[in-house]
Every structure is written in structure tokens, then in C-alpha cells.
Design a protein around this motif. Structure first.
Motif, PDB file in Angstrom:
ATOM      1  N   GLU A 108      57.295  -5.386  14.298  1.00  0.00           N
ATOM      2  CA  GLU A 108      58.546  -6.073  14.024  1.00  0.00           C
ATOM      3  C   GLU A 108      59.637  -5.123  14.459  1.00  0.00           C
TER       4      GLU A 108
ATOM      5  N   TYR B 158      62.157 -14.934   6.525  1.00  0.00           N
ATOM      6  CA  TYR B 158      62.260 -13.591   5.959  1.00  0.00           C
ATOM      7  C   TYR B 158      62.976 -12.574   6.850  1.00  0.00           C
TER       8      TYR B 158
ATOM      9  N   SER C  38      66.382 -11.172   0.877  1.00  0.00           N
ATOM     10  CA  SER C  38      66.055 -12.290   1.764  1.00  0.00           C
ATOM     11  C   SER C  38      65.870 -13.621   1.030  1.00  0.00           C
TER      12      SER C  38
ATOM     13  N   SER D   9      58.490 -15.428   0.221  1.00  0.00           N
ATOM     14  CA  SER D   9      57.073 -15.502   0.600  1.00  0.00           C
ATOM     15  C   SER D   9      56.228 -14.650  -0.345  1.00  0.00           C
TER      16      SER D   9
ATOM     17  N   ARG E  41      50.830 -10.063  -0.073  1.00  0.00           N
ATOM     18  CA  ARG E  41      49.703  -9.511  -0.836  1.00  0.00           C
ATOM     19  C   ARG E  41      49.778  -9.858  -2.322  1.00  0.00           C
TER      20      ARG E  41
ATOM     21  N   ASP F 185      54.425  -8.201  10.543  1.00  0.00           N
ATOM     22  CA  ASP F 185      53.418  -7.660   9.641  1.00  0.00           C
ATOM     23  C   ASP F 185      53.265  -8.575   8.436  1.00  0.00           C
TER      24      ASP F 185
HETATM   25  P1  AMP Z   1      53.881  -9.033  -1.282  1.00  0.00           P
HETATM   26  O1  AMP Z   1      54.404  -8.167  -2.334  1.00  0.00           O
HETATM   27  O2  AMP Z   1      52.830  -8.343  -0.466  1.00  0.00           O
HETATM   28  O3  AMP Z   1      53.418 -10.390  -1.734  1.00  0.00           O
HETATM   29  O4  AMP Z   1      55.070  -9.287  -0.247  1.00  0.00           O
HETATM   30  C1  AMP Z   1      56.022 -10.265  -0.493  1.00  0.00           C
HETATM   31  C2  AMP Z   1      57.390  -9.696  -0.359  1.00  0.00           C
HETATM   32  O5  AMP Z   1      57.524  -9.021   0.894  1.00  0.00           O
HETATM   33  C3  AMP Z   1      58.429 -10.793  -0.397  1.00  0.00           C
HETATM   34  O6  AMP Z   1      59.383 -10.412  -1.359  1.00  0.00           O
HETATM   35  C4  AMP Z   1      59.019 -10.848   0.984  1.00  0.00           C
HETATM   36  O7  AMP Z   1      60.426 -10.886   0.936  1.00  0.00           O
HETATM   37  C5  AMP Z   1      58.559  -9.589   1.681  1.00  0.00           C
HETATM   38  N1  AMP Z   1      57.952  -9.852   3.002  1.00  0.00           N
HETATM   39  C6  AMP Z   1      57.508 -10.992   3.518  1.00  0.00           C
HETATM   40  N2  AMP Z   1      57.044 -10.831   4.777  1.00  0.00           N
HETATM   41  C7  AMP Z   1      57.210  -9.529   5.076  1.00  0.00           C
HETATM   42  C8  AMP Z   1      56.970  -8.735   6.237  1.00  0.00           C
HETATM   43  N3  AMP Z   1      56.447  -9.257   7.318  1.00  0.00           N
HETATM   44  N4  AMP Z   1      57.289  -7.418   6.183  1.00  0.00           N
HETATM   45  C9  AMP Z   1      57.814  -6.888   5.067  1.00  0.00           C
HETATM   46  N5  AMP Z   1      58.083  -7.581   3.940  1.00  0.00           N
HETATM   47  C10 AMP Z   1      57.796  -8.893   3.932  1.00  0.00           C
END
Ligand code: AMP
Ligand code: SF4
Length: 465
Positions: free
Chosen positions: A13, A253, A294, A358, A361, A398
Motif C-alpha cells: 500500500e 479504508y 477512517s 472493517s 484479524r 494488506d
Molecule cells: P483488525 O484489528 O485486524 O480487525 O483490523 C481492523 C482495523 O484495521 C480497522 O479498524 C480498520 O480501520 C483497519 N484496517 C482495515 N484494513 C486495513 C489495512 N489494509 N491496513 C491497515 N489497517 C487496516
């Protein structure tokens, strides 16, 4: 081998920025990549034409850590390109920070790239077997080698080389007198053209134009190549086989809310996602809050539609990079803790609707739900302004690996339990399509990739059966 593929990190990215025919091109590029900093915080670089020669300066870290504005103001250059890079464990290292410099007997050039080449492995094997020696592990260098191998004028060689690439790319190539700008035939990654005085500006996002006072002209079209030289702007296509598939995650995002991605304002798109999400999955509650930054637009849209008050429940520490930047899960979890604080007086004793853009993980959601409950929230209803991410991205975002994607393995109810929310709902695919209103790449939500993904393709399909 299979494990490698499912644990493979695909993350390029990045942000690219270019300046042609403007005094202080390096300084403008510094400001440009600074306003694209959200697209990558691990490395930054600038290539500029100085005294007829291409000079590259780059380093690991934030733009302000790599460059000092004082040293840049002294550089006299009218043409420059810049890059901010994102990578996680394994993909980092100074050699992969861009611009990539290519020494060539017909004239040196520098390349910046946002995206991911899906047939990189195949091309690398082919090029190496023909004698090419790679000095980086980044797929960007492949374009340089392909250009060297082709015949014809420099522009013809670029066009022929581009036809060999599959996947996502917004590229810029700087020679000693010309700036070439190109976008892949699916148009996965954004790239826009602007004007400032007598010069041209090119940027991954239009918000960078506003920051330097440039005027937005248009987006580079999928399959298009622009040649900007002393003869002005020359437009042509390197392929007619185009298929517009802008990445949905750019709207959801990745891009800044003040950017226009292919003519659509990102904030408005996110707000619409929030409104539709409220229409699809409303629940009785006292307040709506968003996960900064975001998700604030979609939380506003949710609140507006539901008529439930929008509140500020979480505060972000601005000086911490994105959670994903941390290579290990432990570091990521610590990163989330440092990043967010809760406003107890707002949350205490309330039924809260928590909107995020979104779930990847599940780390962020799990942590925030706990944070809100510890602050006295009576209920936490998680609402996600995009569909569940069930497949990895091969085009430069990512969205993690298949094995780490929580929604690839668990049902919505299982995810709800895992993150500890009172209820959980995602925006539907129809809802997302309605909100953005144009054809997009949505492969991470559907598993249907707009291109072949080569060796990966078959293995992923087999694994799913
Ligand atoms: P997670 O904690 O792994 O579920 O990641 C979700 C969070 O990461 C959300 O708050 C999103 O705003 C952010 N997010 C979503 N896509 C990405 C990405 N490609 N790279 C970094 N952060 C992300
Ligand atoms: Fe964007 Fe997802 Fe498509 Fe990747 S797979 S380009 S993140 S929509």
C-alpha cells in the motif's frame, strides 16, 4: 509450500507523487508525499533531476524522519518523483524503499510504484534465466528489467513492458527530461493529474493537490500512459483491453476522506455506507460512535439515518502509526492500546453502537469492545461499514493473509462471540455496491478476483474445496 502461500504477506500500500516543470520540485514532492503519509509509513524517497542527472534519496521511516525541508530547499530541480512505502515483516529493508534507480546505457531512470504485480514470480524467473540480476526483492524492479530488454524508443519499450505485467500498478518513471505516468488496465489503484502554474503534478490522491495549491485536472485512465516533457502532455493507451475495477478498500479504508477517487468523494462514500448499514442493521441504542479516523464518516452516516445521537466516544493518539504497521501480533495489540482512549463520561451506562470500517484479524474490534465495556457501556453493538473480508488481497492492500482473516474462518455469530460484542452486523455486498455506485474490485469480500492470480490462483482454489 502451501503454508507459505497462505501466510504470504501482500502489502504494497503505497503513495506516489510526481512534479514536472516547477521550481522547487523536490520541496513540492516532499509536501506531496507528506500528505500521502497515511498510505505508508515505513519508508520514503524522492528522485529528482539535478544538473541533468537523476539523484535518489531515500530511507526507512516517516517522510519527516527521512528528509529535512532545509536541505531540500537548497536543491535546484524542476522534475521529481516521490514515494511512501508500507510493508510488514519480511517486505521491508532499505533496498526495497523507492524510488528504484535503474542504470541503463540508453539513459538512467527512476521508478515509483503503487500496487502489486501478480505475475512477479513468473517474470522474475524468466528474467533471471535470461541474465537479469535483481538488486531488490520488490516487484517494482521487474518493470525496469523488462524495459531494458525491449526494443524501440523509450516510450515503446515501456508500453511493451507494461503488456507483460498482470495485477495492480500505478507507476511513474522519471528520466532526465521526461515524466511517464501509467495505470494498470483494471485501474486498481488511484492516480490523478493536476496542474500548478506552468507545471504538472501527479498524485495517488487528490488531497495532495489541495495541500500544495494545485488544481485537479483528471484521473489517469486504466490502460493509459501519459508522457510529460518539454513538448507538453502526450496521452496514449498501451492497451485497449481495459476493465475498470477500482479497489473498494480505497473508498472503505485506505484513501483520505478529503480525496476524490475517480470523481467520488471518499467521505461521502463512507457516509453512504454508514447510512445503508443503519438501514440494513438498525438496533435500539443511546449513542453512535466511530473508530477514529477512517470510520468517523460511516458512523456519521449511521447516526444521521438512525437519528441516534452521534457522539465522540474514542480519541486517537495522532502520533502513533497504524496498528498494522507492527510486524508481530503482540506489537500490534500494544499498538492498538497506545492508539485509542475512551471518553468514560460519554460511554458510561450507555447502549453504544460502535461503527468501524472493517474487521480484518479482529484485534481492533476485540480490544475496543472491551475498552467500552470497561468504561461502563451497557451494550456494545458492533456495526461494520463493509462486508466480511474472507480472502486476501493480491493487488497491493494488506488485508492480511488467508490464515489470519477472522471472517474467512468464523461465521458472523462466531466473530461476535470472539470479539465480545452484544451484536454484530456487516454491510451487505449489495449495500456496498449501492453506496459507491460503480464497478469495483471487491475480491477480498467475494473471493472473485478480477485477474488471474497465477501460481496462487490454483492453490487457493484447491485449498477452498
Ligand atoms: P483488525 O484489528 O485486524 O480487525 O483490523 C481492523 C482495523 O484495521 C480497522 O479498524 C480498520 O480501520 C483497519 N484496517 C482495515 N484494513 C486495513 C489495512 N489494509 N491496513 C491497515 N489497517 C487496516
Ligand atoms: Fe481492494 Fe480487496 Fe480488491 Fe485488494 S482484493 S484490490 S483490497 S477490493
Amino acid at each position: 509450500m502451501l503454508k507459505d502461500i497462505f501466510d504470504r504477506k501482500l502489502n504494497e500500500e503505497c503513495g506516489v507523487f510526481g512534479v514536472f516543470n516547477l521550481k522547487e520540485a523536490t520541496m513540492l514532492t516532499y509536501y506531496g508525499i507528506h500528505s500521502l503519509q497515511h498510505r505508508g509509513q515505513e519508508g520514503a524517497g524522492i528522485a529528482a533531476v539535478i544538473d541533468g542527472k537523476i539523484k535518489v534519496e531515500k530511507g526507512e521511516g516517516l517522510v519527516t524522519e527521512v528528509f529535512s525541508p532545509e536541505s531540500l530547499t537548497k536543491i535546484e530541480s524542476k522534475m521529481a518523483i516521490g514515494h511512501v512505502r508500507y510493508s510488514t515483516a519480511g517486505g521491508g529493508g532499505i533496498e526495497n524503499v523507492q524510488p528504484i534507480f535503474v542504470r541503463c546505457h540508453q539513459g538512467d531512470f527512476a521508478i515509483v510504484h503503487n500496487g502489486n504485480i501478480v505475475n512477479a514470480n513468473e517474470l522474475k524467473i524468466e528474467l533471471e534465466s535470461e541474465g537479469s540480476i535483481f538488486s531488490t526483492t520488490s516487484d517494482t524492479e521487474i518493470l525496469g528489467h523488462l524495459i531494458q530488454k525491449e526494443k524501440g524508443s523509450f516510450e515503446e519499450r515501456i508500453k511493451k513492458a507494461l503488456l507483460r505485467l498482470e495485477g495492480a500498478f500505478s507507476f511513474m518513471i522519471l528520466t532526465k527530461d521526461t515524466l511517464y505516468v501509467m495505470r494498470d488496465k483494471n485501474g486498481f489503484r488511484p492516480l490523478s493529474l493536476g496542474k500548478l502554474g506552468e507545471g504538472y503534478i501527479v498524485s495517488s490522491e487528490t488531497s495532495a493537490f489541495d495541500n500544495i495549491g494545485a488544481e485537479y485536472i483528471r484521473d489517469i485512465k486504466p490502460g493509459e500512459i501519459l508522457k510529460i516533457s518539454k513538448n507538453g502532455l502526450e496521452e496514449s493507451n498501451y492497451t485497449e483491453k481495459v476493465n475498470n475495477r477500482m479497489c473498494a478498500m480505497e473508498y472503505i479504508y485506505f484513501s483520505r476522506p478529503d480525496s476524490q477517487v475517480e470523481g467520488l468523494n471518499v467521505h461521502q462514500c463512507r457516509k453512504k455506507c454508514g447510512e445503508i448499514l443503519a438501514r440494513e442493521a438498525l438496533v435500539d441504542a443511546d449513542i453512535v460512535i466511530g473508530v477514529p479516523d477512517s470510520s468517523l464518516s460511516s458512523a456519521m452516516g449511521f447516526a444521521e439515518y438512525s437519528k441516534i445521537p452521534y457522539e465522540m466516544g474514542l480519541i486517537k493518539n495522532r502520533y502513533i502509526g497504524r496498528t498494522f504497521i507492527k510486524p508481530s501480533q503482540e506489537q500490534r495489540e500494544r499498538g492498538v492500546k497506545m492508539k485509542l482512549s475512551v471518553l468514560k463520561s460519554v460511554i458510561s451506562n450507555k447502549r453504544v453502537i460502535l461503527v468501524d470500517d472493517s474487521i480484518v484479524r479482529g484485534t481492533t474490534s476485540k480490544y475496543i469492545v472491551k475498552l467500552l465495556k470497561d468504561a461502563g457501556a451497557k451494550e456494545v453493538h458492533m456495526r461494520i461499514a463493509s462486508p466480511p473480508i474472507i480472502s486476501p488481497c493480491f493487488y497491493g492492500v494488506d488485508t492480511s493473509t488467508y490464515n489470519e482473516l477472522i471472517s474467512a474462518k468464523l461465521t458472523v455469530e462466531e466473530v461476535r462471540k470472539e470479539i465480545g460484542a452484544t451484536s454484530l452486523a456487516f454491510l451487505s455486498m449489495d449495500g456496498l455496491e449501492e453506496a459507491i455506485g460503480k464497478k469495483l474490485c471487491t475480491a477480498c469480500f467475494t473471493g472473485k478476483y478480477p485477474t488471474e492470480i497465477f501460481s496462487m490462483d490454483k492453490m487457493i482454489k484447491n485449498r477452498r474445496k
